[in-house]
Design a protein around this motif. Structure first.
Motif, PDB file in Angstrom:
ATOM      1  N   THR A  90      -0.369 -14.182  -6.980  1.00  0.00           N
ATOM      2  CA  THR A  90      -0.065 -12.990  -7.858  1.00  0.00           C
ATOM      3  C   THR A  90       0.454 -11.890  -7.153  1.00  0.00           C
ATOM      4  O   THR A  90       1.341 -11.190  -7.603  1.00  0.00           O
ATOM      5  CB  THR A  90      -1.486 -12.499  -8.483  1.00  0.00           C
ATOM      6  OG1 THR A  90      -2.053 -13.733  -9.105  1.00  0.00           O
ATOM      7  CG2 THR A  90      -1.332 -11.311  -9.047  1.00  0.00           C
ATOM      8  N   ALA A  91       0.108 -11.757  -5.813  1.00  0.00           N
ATOM      9  CA  ALA A  91       0.563 -10.722  -4.917  1.00  0.00           C
ATOM     10  C   ALA A  91       2.194 -10.798  -4.713  1.00  0.00           C
ATOM     11  O   ALA A  91       3.006  -9.832  -4.734  1.00  0.00           O
ATOM     12  CB  ALA A  91      -0.294 -10.645  -3.762  1.00  0.00           C
ATOM     13  N   GLY A  92       2.533 -12.045  -4.602  1.00  0.00           N
ATOM     14  CA  GLY A  92       3.871 -12.204  -4.356  1.00  0.00           C
ATOM     15  C   GLY A  92       4.779 -12.034  -5.596  1.00  0.00           C
ATOM     16  O   GLY A  92       5.797 -11.382  -5.444  1.00  0.00           O
ATOM     17  N   ARG A  93       4.256 -12.463  -6.641  1.00  0.00           N
ATOM     18  CA  ARG A  93       4.907 -12.236  -7.956  1.00  0.00           C
ATOM     19  C   ARG A  93       5.004 -10.651  -8.324  1.00  0.00           C
ATOM     20  O   ARG A  93       5.888 -10.125  -8.780  1.00  0.00           O
ATOM     21  CB  ARG A  93       3.973 -13.075  -9.251  1.00  0.00           C
ATOM     22  CG  ARG A  93       4.060 -14.551  -8.743  1.00  0.00           C
ATOM     23  CD  ARG A  93       5.438 -15.141  -9.085  1.00  0.00           C
ATOM     24  NE  ARG A  93       6.300 -15.229 -10.102  1.00  0.00           N
ATOM     25  CZ  ARG A  93       6.296 -15.893 -11.181  1.00  0.00           C
ATOM     26  NH1 ARG A  93       5.104 -16.983 -11.047  1.00  0.00           N
ATOM     27  NH2 ARG A  93       6.806 -15.858 -12.200  1.00  0.00           N
ATOM     28  N   LEU A  94       3.961  -9.986  -8.119  1.00  0.00           N
ATOM     29  CA  LEU A  94       4.061  -8.610  -8.400  1.00  0.00           C
ATOM     30  C   LEU A  94       5.216  -7.781  -7.483  1.00  0.00           C
ATOM     31  O   LEU A  94       6.102  -7.019  -7.939  1.00  0.00           O
ATOM     32  CB  LEU A  94       2.698  -7.902  -8.259  1.00  0.00           C
ATOM     33  CG  LEU A  94       1.611  -8.463  -9.181  1.00  0.00           C
ATOM     34  CD1 LEU A  94       0.255  -7.659  -8.868  1.00  0.00           C
ATOM     35  CD2 LEU A  94       2.017  -7.976 -10.591  1.00  0.00           C
ATOM     36  N   ARG A  95       5.081  -8.225  -6.329  1.00  0.00           N
ATOM     37  CA  ARG A  95       5.921  -7.715  -5.055  1.00  0.00           C
ATOM     38  C   ARG A  95       7.598  -7.999  -5.647  1.00  0.00           C
ATOM     39  O   ARG A  95       8.381  -7.071  -5.630  1.00  0.00           O
ATOM     40  CB  ARG A  95       5.896  -8.366  -3.843  1.00  0.00           C
ATOM     41  CG  ARG A  95       6.866  -7.908  -2.672  1.00  0.00           C
ATOM     42  CD  ARG A  95       6.665  -8.438  -1.603  1.00  0.00           C
ATOM     43  NE  ARG A  95       5.455  -8.807  -1.202  1.00  0.00           N
ATOM     44  CZ  ARG A  95       4.785  -9.727  -0.917  1.00  0.00           C
ATOM     45  NH1 ARG A  95       5.325 -11.007  -1.390  1.00  0.00           N
ATOM     46  NH2 ARG A  95       3.430  -9.829  -0.606  1.00  0.00           N
ATOM     47  N   GLU A  96       7.888  -9.282  -6.085  1.00  0.00           N
ATOM     48  CA  GLU A  96       9.097  -9.582  -6.789  1.00  0.00           C
ATOM     49  C   GLU A  96       9.336  -8.239  -8.183  1.00  0.00           C
ATOM     50  O   GLU A  96      10.560  -8.295  -8.422  1.00  0.00           O
ATOM     51  CB  GLU A  96       9.099 -10.971  -7.343  1.00  0.00           C
ATOM     52  CG  GLU A  96       9.082 -12.046  -6.384  1.00  0.00           C
ATOM     53  CD  GLU A  96       8.856 -13.343  -6.612  1.00  0.00           C
ATOM     54  OE1 GLU A  96       8.866 -13.648  -7.883  1.00  0.00           O
ATOM     55  OE2 GLU A  96       8.855 -14.197  -5.904  1.00  0.00           O
ATOM     56  N   ALA A  97       8.201  -8.489  -8.812  1.00  0.00           N
ATOM     57  CA  ALA A  97       8.455  -7.793 -10.244  1.00  0.00           C
ATOM     58  C   ALA A  97       8.715  -6.102  -9.708  1.00  0.00           C
ATOM     59  O   ALA A  97       9.595  -5.609 -10.524  1.00  0.00           O
ATOM     60  CB  ALA A  97       7.350  -7.879 -11.037  1.00  0.00           C
ATOM     61  N   PHE A  98       7.984  -5.486  -8.882  1.00  0.00           N
ATOM     62  CA  PHE A  98       7.936  -4.165  -8.811  1.00  0.00           C
ATOM     63  C   PHE A  98       8.746  -3.812  -7.505  1.00  0.00           C
ATOM     64  O   PHE A  98       9.017  -2.543  -7.216  1.00  0.00           O
ATOM     65  CB  PHE A  98       6.319  -3.612  -8.702  1.00  0.00           C
ATOM     66  CG  PHE A  98       5.787  -3.504 -10.020  1.00  0.00           C
ATOM     67  CD1 PHE A  98       6.375  -2.913 -11.232  1.00  0.00           C
ATOM     68  CD2 PHE A  98       4.737  -4.682 -10.063  1.00  0.00           C
ATOM     69  CE1 PHE A  98       5.440  -2.996 -12.420  1.00  0.00           C
ATOM     70  CE2 PHE A  98       4.134  -4.588 -11.511  1.00  0.00           C
ATOM     71  CZ  PHE A  98       4.567  -3.775 -12.554  1.00  0.00           C
ATOM     72  N   GLY A  99       8.883  -4.514  -6.558  1.00  0.00           N
ATOM     73  CA  GLY A  99       9.628  -4.130  -5.285  1.00  0.00           C
ATOM     74  C   GLY A  99       8.856  -3.558  -4.440  1.00  0.00           C
ATOM     75  O   GLY A  99       9.369  -2.794  -3.270  1.00  0.00           O
ATOM     76  N   ARG A 100       7.584  -3.736  -4.379  1.00  0.00           N
ATOM     77  CA  ARG A 100       6.765  -2.989  -3.377  1.00  0.00           C
ATOM     78  C   ARG A 100       5.446  -3.790  -3.299  1.00  0.00           C
ATOM     79  O   ARG A 100       5.069  -4.695  -4.660  1.00  0.00           O
ATOM     80  CB  ARG A 100       6.405  -1.832  -3.705  1.00  0.00           C
ATOM     81  CG  ARG A 100       5.582  -1.471  -5.063  1.00  0.00           C
ATOM     82  CD  ARG A 100       5.001  -0.023  -5.023  1.00  0.00           C
ATOM     83  NE  ARG A 100       3.861   0.058  -4.256  1.00  0.00           N
ATOM     84  CZ  ARG A 100       2.545   0.523  -4.485  1.00  0.00           C
ATOM     85  NH1 ARG A 100       2.344   0.700  -5.706  1.00  0.00           N
ATOM     86  NH2 ARG A 100       1.753   0.388  -3.520  1.00  0.00           N
ATOM     87  N   ASP A 101       4.677  -3.858  -2.483  1.00  0.00           N
ATOM     88  CA  ASP A 101       3.303  -4.547  -2.084  1.00  0.00           C
ATOM     89  C   ASP A 101       2.469  -3.893  -3.194  1.00  0.00           C
ATOM     90  O   ASP A 101       2.321  -2.404  -3.095  1.00  0.00           O
ATOM     91  CB  ASP A 101       2.803  -4.643  -0.856  1.00  0.00           C
ATOM     92  CG  ASP A 101       3.614  -5.532  -0.022  1.00  0.00           C
ATOM     93  OD1 ASP A 101       4.251  -6.761  -0.775  1.00  0.00           O
ATOM     94  OD2 ASP A 101       3.955  -5.553   1.137  1.00  0.00           O
ATOM     95  N   ILE A 102       1.659  -4.363  -4.020  1.00  0.00           N
ATOM     96  CA  ILE A 102       0.498  -3.760  -4.709  1.00  0.00           C
ATOM     97  C   ILE A 102      -0.660  -4.518  -4.540  1.00  0.00           C
ATOM     98  O   ILE A 102      -0.691  -5.900  -4.536  1.00  0.00           O
ATOM     99  CB  ILE A 102       0.705  -3.799  -6.498  1.00  0.00           C
ATOM    100  CG1 ILE A 102       2.146  -2.917  -6.640  1.00  0.00           C
ATOM    101  CG2 ILE A 102      -0.415  -3.372  -7.158  1.00  0.00           C
ATOM    102  CD1 ILE A 102       2.435  -2.962  -8.266  1.00  0.00           C
ATOM    103  N   PRO A 103      -1.713  -3.754  -3.888  1.00  0.00           N
ATOM    104  CA  PRO A 103      -3.082  -4.667  -3.701  1.00  0.00           C
ATOM    105  C   PRO A 103      -3.626  -5.188  -4.897  1.00  0.00           C
ATOM    106  O   PRO A 103      -3.527  -4.963  -5.980  1.00  0.00           O
ATOM    107  CB  PRO A 103      -4.020  -3.571  -3.132  1.00  0.00           C
ATOM    108  CG  PRO A 103      -2.999  -2.291  -2.738  1.00  0.00           C
ATOM    109  CD  PRO A 103      -1.844  -2.427  -3.663  1.00  0.00           C
ATOM    110  N   VAL A 104      -4.176  -6.393  -4.725  1.00  0.00           N
ATOM    111  CA  VAL A 104      -4.593  -7.231  -5.784  1.00  0.00           C
ATOM    112  C   VAL A 104      -6.054  -7.322  -5.329  1.00  0.00           C
ATOM    113  O   VAL A 104      -6.411  -7.844  -4.437  1.00  0.00           O
ATOM    114  CB  VAL A 104      -3.700  -8.428  -5.888  1.00  0.00           C
ATOM    115  CG1 VAL A 104      -4.463  -9.362  -7.156  1.00  0.00           C
ATOM    116  CG2 VAL A 104      -2.477  -8.190  -6.001  1.00  0.00           C
ATOM    117  N   VAL A 105      -6.999  -7.491  -6.431  1.00  0.00           N
ATOM    118  CA  VAL A 105      -8.390  -7.486  -6.379  1.00  0.00           C
ATOM    119  C   VAL A 105      -8.696  -8.295  -7.652  1.00  0.00           C
ATOM    120  O   VAL A 105      -8.538  -8.047  -8.612  1.00  0.00           O
ATOM    121  CB  VAL A 105      -9.251  -6.036  -6.453  1.00  0.00           C
ATOM    122  CG1 VAL A 105     -10.725  -6.239  -6.215  1.00  0.00           C
ATOM    123  CG2 VAL A 105      -8.712  -5.146  -5.316  1.00  0.00           C
ATOM    124  N   GLY A 106      -9.534  -9.660  -7.155  1.00  0.00           N
ATOM    125  CA  GLY A 106     -10.098 -10.194  -8.319  1.00  0.00           C
ATOM    126  C   GLY A 106     -11.337  -9.602  -8.704  1.00  0.00           C
ATOM    127  O   GLY A 106     -12.084  -8.977  -8.239  1.00  0.00           O
TER     128      GLY A 106
END
Length: 717
Positions: free
Chosen positions: A174-190
């Motif tokens: 998920t973190a990698g896919r969000l990086r691709e979508a938004f162009g930045r790292d977004i912290p991911v919490v389950g």
């Protein structure tokens, strides 16, 4: 048949060892790919940042996401400077792919989320973190436990397709896919799955503002470690009261698997259809030939829990590969196999739809299962109410969509019953359920659960469900209608001329026309509520057959639901006192059934189901002016402020885009037209080019020249 009982797994100790060994390994693997647990130091740091922002009076944006498993999607929740949580949209991937219960990563929903951020004057850099609707590491450990404790069955017969190791692997990225979508790292919490359900249900309810304690039940197929969780909610958020110990002890799985293997539809599509069929069966527990035997599949414990009898439930050990034991097969007959199921949520060849015969035997089995389900639900909730002393209840989890069981709860916990439970004078149990209690609401719940943990608080109660997608432009509607080679014209204005447009719609319905209504953003959840609906005349008893046979191409056991004004509802339906909070807002979402009064059976026969109930929706003028005005106009034309409302789809999810809407009209040849409203209020009528004359069900012409407005309609290329 002698009663056989096996409660609990074959080797529970060994299963526990597998869980304890797998969980930390999975936690580390997910963390290495950017997703941390809800109790981790990283999650605590993010919660601290959220609290700091609230202290400073600054807003924060949370992105909820269900990245894998059925019903993937994305939501945006704002925590404003006062700490109140505000929902800014929840987009289900299935609406854009037209694949029911889509399990793909929500790429299209993320595209909409980016547009929502733009509208808020924000960007990816303003998103504090993303919250997943499952804590996948815990789920993986539980899967290991379930595999070992019934060894070797689960290894041989495999994992369910609704949620399995493939989904967990996809979620880990998920973190990698969000990086691709938004162009930045977004912290991911389950986030704990059931905690998310509870947070959504309570935070959006009318009970969340005054701090009084509310019981929140989460009952579904399963969460990470349980299928039943009970919470208490008050001004401090939601806190876990108790949790049943096993995924196997699941009302969701019980109902889903039997409804599928007896009804003939895949799980997730079978439950609502089987509930509809149950109304055709024998409702008396003493007279139903299957109830007494099927009741052996559950054991009700003295402490308010239940256990699934694994001597009957073959799925506990063998999954869907062998769902019945020999004992259960003697009760119900053989289970239908996967290749025997009809997949109604696939794209249909509508000219080749064939349904299984409705027989007394089949509907009696459905009624027996419904009654067993109700027995368990009442047992769990009555014990919880008695032990906590609460007078308010929120239902969440997928089973909250069983509107007939919710009606039985309302009737069971009337005023005298509550007095006997508590030994003091008190009113009925107040009940509410959200429009999206199932996994489609997971992204909202995950974000709100995190917000509550950090000290956020519920915002205003939910007043409408139109949070999926963005309203289409008039230009997009024109392009879609033209590309589909359908006839279309502009017919009014839903902003400045809403009453005139509504009157034209009502005249068509009164003439027994069938119209689609497509306007604004779509509804969240599985119920069409006026923005993606098919409307028809409730006063004609033939309407049910017309819709089921010639429009939706679905089974005869499926009922039609009424949308109704609050002014008209009490005269037609028995509105329960327990649903009266905030002007009977519990009836706004079509998740509660009501008993039809005798007059309703005569005046609106198309929307009274075989058992005398109706799954009603009360429409409010501020939330949906066009639909409300149409209902008022129906009162003038047919004498009741009621319309048939069913979802705008044929063998697909509820439509999202103009292209999908006109495709429904193209395939549903018995529909007389589609009213589509652009974001600027311009309204269009889209119709088949080959206008059909009125048939035996129709009393007049459909949207004929006599009902045109004073201005000359225009057709823009």
């Amino acid at each position: 048949m002698g009663r056989k009982l096996r409660i609990g797994p074959l080797v529970p100790g060994l299963g526990g060892v597998a869980d304890r060994a797998a969980r930390p390994l999975l936690r580390a693997a997910f963390a290495a790919r950017g997703t941390v647990g809800p109790d981790s130091a990283a999650a605590g740091g993010l919660a601290g940042r959220l609290r700091t922002a609230m202290d400073r009076g600054e807003r924060s944006l949370l992105l909820g996401i269900l990245p894998a498993g059925h019903n993937t999607g994305v939501s945006i929740v704002e925590v404003d400077g006062d700490g109140r949580m505000v929902l800014h949209g929840s987009d289900e991937e299935e609406r854009f792919t037209a694949e029911k219960h889509c399990d793909a990563f929500p790429v299209r929903a993320l595209d909409v989320a980016r547009r929502r951020l733009d509208a808020l004057g924000a960007g990816p850099q303003d998103v504090l973190c993303a919250l997943t609707a499952w804590d996948y590491a815990v789920l993986g450990g539980t899967m290991a436990r379930c595999t070992i404790e019934e060894f070797p069955g689960p290894l041989v017969f495999g994992a369910p397709e609704e949620m399995n190791h493939r989904h967990m692997l996809a979620a880990s990225g998920t973190a990698g896919r969000l990086r691709e979508a938004f162009g930045r790292d977004i912290p991911v919490v389950g986030v704990d799955h059931h905690e998310g359900h509870a947070a959504l249900g309570w935070s959006l309810s009318p009970f969340a503002q005054d701090g009084r304690t509310t019981l929140v039940t989460v009952i579904d197929g399963y969460g990470e470690s349980s299928a039943v969780s009970l919470y208490l909610a008050d001004g401090t958020g939601v806190r876990l009261l108790r949790r049943f110990p096993s995924l196997v002890d699941s009302l969701g799985l019980l109902y889903g698997l039997i409804s599928s293997t007896q009804g003939g539809w895949p799980m997730l599509s079978s439950e609502g259809r089987y509930m509809g069929a149950a109304a055709w069966g024998e409702q008396d527990r003493l007279a139903n030939p299957y109830y007494r035997l099927l009741r052996q599949i559950v054991w009700l414990t003295p402490d308010g829990e239940f256990r699934i009898n694994r001597a009957l439930a073959g799925w506990a050990r063998y999954g869907k590969g062998r769902p019945y034991t020999a004992e259960l097969e003697r009760i119900l007959g053989p289970a239908l196999t996967r290749d025997q199921l009809w997949h109604p949520d696939a794209v249909l060849d509508v000219d080749a739809v064939a349904h299984a015969e409705i027989t007394e035997d089949r509907v009696d089995k459905a009624a027996a299962l419904q009654m067993v389900f109700e027995d368990c639900l009442l047992h769990v909730i009555e014990h919880a109410v008695r032990s906590t002393g609460v007078e308010r209840l929120v239902l969440s989890g997928g089973t909250a969509l069983n509107c007939v069981a919710s009606l039985k709860l309302l009737e069971h916990f009337d005023g005298p019953r509550m007095t006997r439970l508590h030994g003091r004078a008190c009113g009925p149990l107040a009940i509410w359920a959200p429009p999206v209690p199932s996994d489609a609401g997971g992204p909202i719940g995950a974000a709100m659960a995190f917000g509550l943990r950090a000290g956020g608080r519920p915002g205003e109660r939910l007043r409408h469900a139109f949070h999926c997608g963005i309203a289409p432009t008039s230009a997009a509607i024109e392009r879609a209608a033209s590309a589909a080679d359908l006839e279309w014209r502009e017919v009014g204005d839903a902003a400045d001329g809403v009453d005139a447009l509504a009157d034209r719609i009502a005249r068509t319905l009164a003439a027994d026309g069938v119209l689609g209504l497509f306007q604004g953003a779509a509804e969240i959840g599985p119920r069409a509520l006026g923005h993606r609906s098919i409307l028809a005349n409730p006063t004609n008893p033939d309407t049910l057959a017309v819709i089921n046979d010639r429009v939706k191409r679905r089974e005869r056991v499926r009922p039609l639901a009424p949308m109704v004004t609050h002014r008209a509802a009490p005269a037609l339906f028995e509105l329960a006192e327990g649903a009266a909070t905030a002007d009977h807002c519990a009836y706004d979402w079509m998740v509660l059934a009501a008993r039809a009064r005798q007059g309703a059976r005569r005046s609106v026969p198309a929307v009274v189901h075989r058992d005398g109930t109706s799954r009603i929706q009360i429409v409010r003028p501020l939330e949906d002016p066009l639909t409300f005005a149409t209902l008022e106009a129906m009162g003038r034309h047919v004498g009741v402020e009621v319309a048939v409302n069913t979802s705008l789809n044929v063998g697909s999810p509820i439509v999202q885009t103009p292209e999908q809407a006109v495709e429904v009209l193209r395939r549903a040849t018995a529909m007389d037209g589609l009213v589509m409203v652009g974001d600027d209020g311009r309204a269009f009528l889209v119709q088949h080019r080959d206008r059909r004359p009125p048939d035996e069900h129709r009393r007049a012409g459909i949207w004929d020249d006599a009902s045109t407005p004073d201005h000359e309609p225009s057709r823009r290329a």
